[in-house]
Design a protein around this motif. Structure first.
Motif, PDB file in Angstrom:
ATOM      1  N   ILE A   1       0.858  -1.177   0.000  1.00 45.65           N
ATOM      2  CA  ILE A   1       0.000   0.000   0.000  1.00 45.65           C
ATOM      3  C   ILE A   1       0.897   1.231   0.000  1.00 45.65           C
TER       4      ILE A   1
ATOM      5  N   LEU B   1      -1.717   0.880  -4.722  1.00 40.10           N
ATOM      6  CA  LEU B   1      -0.658  -0.116  -4.522  1.00 40.10           C
ATOM      7  C   LEU B   1       0.588   0.250  -5.301  1.00 40.10           C
TER       8      LEU B   1
ATOM      9  N   ASP C   1       1.356  -3.782   4.118  1.00 39.03           N
ATOM     10  CA  ASP C   1       0.244  -4.681   3.803  1.00 39.03           C
ATOM     11  C   ASP C   1      -0.963  -4.486   4.723  1.00 39.03           C
TER      12      ASP C   1
ATOM     13  N   LEU D   1      -4.411  -5.632   3.587  1.00 40.45           N
ATOM     14  CA  LEU D   1      -4.532  -5.563   2.133  1.00 40.45           C
ATOM     15  C   LEU D   1      -5.335  -6.752   1.631  1.00 40.45           C
TER      16      LEU D   1
END
Length: 79
Positions: A3, A17, A51, A64
């Motif tokens: 991220i 991302l 994440d 995520l």
């Protein structure tokens, strides 16, 4: 995937991302975020591995992986 950015519109949360993709989910899926004031939503930290996202004040953590829950419809940013 990591991220790199988190942003919101009126009804969704979006993650950008490092692959360049932007994915989003409705805030309604995350009641603590949906019920939080907009300024409180903006006080988050991206996890050290990139994440996850954490809101200390809200006691909320999103991975995520949870954004790819195919039991729910994914939303894409309207750019």
């Amino acid at each position: 995937m990591k991220i790199t950015k988190v942003w919101f519109d009126e009804t969704n949360i979006y993650l950008v991302l490092d692959s360049g993709h932007t994915i989003g989910n409705p805030l309604a899926w995350f009641k603590r975020l949906e019920n939080a004031p907009a300024d409180q939503r903006l006080r988050f930290e991206i996890g050290p591995l990139g994440d996850s996202v954490h809101w200390e004040e809200l006691d909320e953590d999103l991975s995520l992986e949870s954004f790819f829950d195919f039991k729910r419809e994914l939303n894409y940013a309207k750019i």
